[in-house]
Every structure is written in C-alpha cells, then in structure tokens.
Scaffold this motif. Structure first.
Motif, PDB file in Angstrom:
ATOM      1  N   CYS A 129       0.591  -1.581   0.068  1.00 25.06           N
ATOM      2  CA  CYS A 129       0.212  -0.223  -0.400  1.00 25.06           C
ATOM      3  C   CYS A 129       0.893   1.553  -0.134  1.00 25.06           C
ATOM      4  CB  CYS A 129      -1.101  -0.246   1.193  1.00 25.06           C
ATOM      5  SG  CYS A 129      -2.234  -1.547   1.143  1.00 25.06           S
ATOM      6  N   GLY A 130       2.015   1.230  -0.608  1.00 31.46           N
ATOM      7  CA  GLY A 130       2.782   2.247  -0.446  1.00 31.46           C
ATOM      8  C   GLY A 130       4.544   1.616  -0.815  1.00 31.46           C
ATOM      9  N   ILE A 131       5.053   3.141  -0.863  1.00 32.48           N
ATOM     10  CA  ILE A 131       6.715   2.508  -0.774  1.00 32.48           C
ATOM     11  C   ILE A 131       6.932   1.295   0.254  1.00 32.48           C
ATOM     12  CG2 ILE A 131       9.109   3.657  -0.869  1.00 32.48           C
ATOM     13  CD1 ILE A 131       7.555   5.989  -1.501  1.00 32.48           C
ATOM     14  N   VAL A 132       7.624   0.762  -0.843  1.00 34.81           N
ATOM     15  CA  VAL A 132       8.417   0.071  -0.373  1.00 34.81           C
ATOM     16  C   VAL A 132       9.678  -0.341   0.396  1.00 34.81           C
ATOM     17  CG1 VAL A 132       8.983  -3.226  -0.072  1.00 34.81           C
ATOM     18  CG2 VAL A 132       7.273  -2.364  -0.177  1.00 34.81           C
ATOM     19  N   GLY A 147      11.636  -4.648   2.365  1.00 36.79           N
ATOM     20  CA  GLY A 147      10.130  -5.162   2.422  1.00 36.79           C
ATOM     21  C   GLY A 147       9.757  -3.908   3.654  1.00 36.79           C
ATOM     22  N   TYR A 148       9.917  -3.433   4.117  1.00 39.25           N
ATOM     23  CA  TYR A 148       9.310  -2.660   5.879  1.00 39.25           C
ATOM     24  C   TYR A 148       8.480  -1.044   3.954  1.00 39.25           C
ATOM     25  CZ  TYR A 148       7.984   0.211   9.483  1.00 39.25           C
ATOM     26  OH  TYR A 148       7.202   0.585  10.131  1.00 39.25           O
ATOM     27  N   LEU A 149       7.023  -1.354   5.282  1.00 38.18           N
ATOM     28  CA  LEU A 149       6.214  -0.189   4.495  1.00 38.18           C
ATOM     29  C   LEU A 149       6.988   0.830   4.660  1.00 38.18           C
ATOM     30  CD1 LEU A 149       3.954   0.383   2.161  1.00 38.18           C
ATOM     31  CD2 LEU A 149       2.004   0.476   4.014  1.00 38.18           C
ATOM     32  N   LEU A 150       7.315   1.888   3.755  1.00 35.10           N
ATOM     33  CA  LEU A 150       7.572   3.659   4.117  1.00 35.10           C
ATOM     34  C   LEU A 150       7.161   4.718   5.164  1.00 35.10           C
ATOM     35  CD1 LEU A 150      10.569   3.126   2.390  1.00 35.10           C
ATOM     36  CD2 LEU A 150      10.947   2.996   5.102  1.00 35.10           C
ATOM     37  N   ASN A 151       6.332   4.327   6.076  1.00 37.88           N
ATOM     38  CA  ASN A 151       5.261   5.357   6.502  1.00 37.88           C
ATOM     39  C   ASN A 151       5.012   6.680   6.215  1.00 37.88           C
ATOM     40  OD1 ASN A 151       2.851   4.939   8.752  1.00 37.88           O
ATOM     41  ND2 ASN A 151       3.825   6.727   8.910  1.00 37.88           N
ATOM     42  N   GLN A 230       1.651  -5.943   9.266  1.00 37.58           N
ATOM     43  CA  GLN A 230       2.025  -4.369   9.599  1.00 37.58           C
ATOM     44  C   GLN A 230       1.596  -3.568   9.395  1.00 37.58           C
ATOM     45  OE1 GLN A 230       5.668  -4.290   7.980  1.00 37.58           O
ATOM     46  NE2 GLN A 230       7.059  -6.171   9.357  1.00 37.58           N
ATOM     47  N   TYR A 231       0.592  -3.418   8.574  1.00 35.05           N
ATOM     48  CA  TYR A 231      -0.477  -1.896   8.628  1.00 35.05           C
ATOM     49  C   TYR A 231      -1.716  -1.958   8.924  1.00 35.05           C
ATOM     50  CZ  TYR A 231       0.253  -3.872   3.153  1.00 35.05           C
ATOM     51  OH  TYR A 231       0.743  -3.641   1.920  1.00 35.05           O
TER      52      TYR A 231
END
Ligand code: PBG
Length: 336
Positions: A129-132, A147-151, A230-231
């Motif tokens: 759902c955004g930039i990984v 792989g973390y979704l950068l908030n 994670q989100y």
C-alpha cells in the motif's frame, strides 16, 4: 402470565411490525464500489464476486446514470492501471486510471458523489500500500528491514495523489492504507492546494482480514510478498480500533469507515458511541462472496440474507454502507 409482558402484541401484523421497526434501509444509505480499467466497451466479470465486473471508462457514464436513478448518492472507485511500478505512479498521474474515471463520471452524473479510495496497492508492482523499503530506490533506509512499508515517504505520495484526484473532481478522499498520520498528511496537502472543501472519509479501523480475498482478484492487487499485517489492525483488537479512530478524528477526518462490516459490529457500535462523525461500514468482497456462494448452493436466500446483513450493520451504528449489493438492495427496496 403477566398482562404487561407481551411484546408479541407488537408483532401481530405486518403493519404493526412496520410501525415499530427501529432500523430501516434506503437507497441513499448505500455507496457502490466500481472497478475501473482501460480499454473500450468491456465489462469483465469478476469470478469470485458474481454480478460485479471491471468496467472500461467509456461504460462509466451509463453506469453512473443508472446508479443515480436508483437513488444511490455515491460511488467509490478502484482502478486497475495499465502499468504498475515500484511507487504506483499511475495513482498521481493526471491521466491515470482514477483521475480519468472521475472526470467521466462527473461529466455524466454531476450530482453523484465520487469517493476516491486512496491507496497504492492497486498501482505498485509489489502490491503493497505504499513505498516499500528496498535498496533499489533513493528512499531506502538501511536501519529498517527490507520490505518494510515506509510510512512517511508514503504519506507524501498519498498527499500528492489526493490533490490529483481532487483536481479531477473527487468529492471525498478515502485513505485506506492504515498508515500512521495519513489523514493529517492528506488534509494538509489538500488544504495547501486550495481543496479545503474536499472531504476525507478515513478507513479508520481496517482489520487485516481474509475477507478482502475476492477484492484482490478484482483489483489485481494481492501483495507480491508477505501480507498487510504490519499496517492493518489485528482483528482480535477492539481497543486498538478505538485508538485508531481517535487518532483519525484528531487529524481532521470528516467521516469514518470501518471494515470489514459484519465481523466488526462491536467496533462499529463503539465508534458510534464514542464520536459524532458520520460513520460508514464496508461490507467487503468476502462478505458478498459468502452470501452468493451459499445462495448458489441453495442454502440461503440471497435477498433475505443480504438485507438482514445490511440492516444489522446499520443497527450496529453505521449511517452508510459501502456494498456490492447497493444496486440490488435499491431495487429490492423499491419493490418491497
Ligand atoms: C485497499 C483496499 C482493499 C479493500 C478496499 N480498499 C484491499 C486491501 O486492503 O487488501 C478491500 C475491499 C473488499 O474486500 O471489498 N485499496
């Protein structure tokens, strides 16, 4: 038997049952989801959602007029872009699928409200759902797991895409990615570009639910790796849902949305009691698919099961319901 304890008196005839009915459904309770894609004159059925289809933009004018004629006040749009990339750039391009769809609907049915689902999962090649976080691009942060979704990097893009959708004519922006701070970031971006009048309906409490399965086929947006845990909120957590709702109110949400609907009736009730904002619930693809599957087997009557689900969602406290049954329900109610 005491003469006063006889509630059955109020159930004796259809007329008296109707008189004392506490919750009712009307066509203007519903918001209808549309899946939009490029191409011409194509209506591609979605197998796991009987009766629903991806529509090409040229078919939207007629669809929008039909929805309006039924008394439904709003649609929510999901786009299938021609091309996906790492940052989902179709979502903030002026001639992206959603801005094009918004213009087509507004030209055909100017009074029909257009809600734009604001998320990147339909536009990114990895389906998140955004930039990984990835060493391949300049947003890479080696302190965070790959792989973390950068908030916060994603918040900027949500703001940017919201302005593009508002420019195209969206009445309401509905951020659905469950990122921290998404409502505040979108509000600031809209206000900064002269869209103080554009409303935000926040997916405030969205569980990491398996009931979105059919939607991910429909929107061609399943995550390419991992999941969305994670989100999105753990469906086990009621207090956390309330915390999310409070945060979105503080950031300026105009309306709140809770999903899925039937599995979250307690969350809907909590929200109704803890705030005064208009409250929507999303009866999601899996809820729709389940009812169709059972009806298809001859195990449930579709109309009765759908209307009972919808009224239960409203009784729990929802003012409006996003539902794939919106058009059917409007037709059923007209004939009732
Ligand atoms: C995200 C989004 C999803 C749904 C609505 N917005 C999918 C997801 O979070 O995986 C699901 C709706 C449905 O299941 O009907 N853009």
């Amino acid at each position: 038997m005491s003469p006063v304890n006889r509630p059955r008196r109020l159930r004796l005839t259809p007329a008296i049952r109707r008189l004392v009915r506490e919750t009712t459904l009307q066509p203007d309770d519903f918001i209808y989801p549309l899946f939009v894609r490029h191409g011409e004159n194509r209506r591609i059925p979605i197998d796991s959602m009987p009766g629903q289809a991806q529509l090409t933009i040229d078919l939207l004018a007629e669809e929008a007029r039909e929805i309006s004629r039924l008394g439904i006040q709003a649609v929510i749009l999901f786009g299938i872009p021609a091309q996906k990339d790492a940052i989902g750039s179709d979502n903030f391009s002026d001639d992206g699928i959603i801005p094009s769809a918004i213009r087509a609907i507004k030209a055909a049915a100017p009074d029909l409200l257009v809600i734009s689902d604001m998320c990147f999962c339909e536009y990114t090649d990895h389906g998140h759902c955004g930039i990984v976080n990835s060493p391949e691009h300049d947003r890479y942060n080696p302190r965070l797991p790959a792989g973390y979704l950068l908030n916060d990097a994603t918040l900027e893009m949500l703001g940017r895409a919201s302005v593009v959708h508002a420019c195209a004519g969206a009445d309401i922006i509905a951020p659905s990615g469950m990122l921290d701070g998404m409502v505040g970031a979108i509000r600031a971006a809209l206000d900064g570009e002269g869209f103080a009048h554009t409303a935000i309906m926040s997916y405030a409490a969205k569980a990491a639910s398996v009931f979105y399965g059919p939607f991910r086929d429909a929107a061609e947006s399943p995550p390419g790796f991992g999941d969305r845990a994670q989100y999105q909120i753990d469906s086990a957590n009621r207090r956390e849902a309330q915390r999310e709702i409070a945060l979105d109110i503080k950031q300026g949400a105009d309306m709140l949305l809770i999903k899925p609907a039937l599995p979250s009736l307690d969350i809907i009730r909590d929200a109704r009691e803890s705030c005064n904002l208009p409250l929507a619930a999303y009866q999601v693809s899996g809820e729709y698919a389940m009812l169709h599957a059972a009806a298809n087997m001859g195990w449930l009557g579709l109309q009765g099961a759908a209307l009972e689900s919808l009224i239960s969602i409203k009784r729990a406290g929802a003012d409006m319901i996003i539902s794939y049954f919106a058009k059917d329900a409007a037709n059923w109610l007209e004939r009732a």
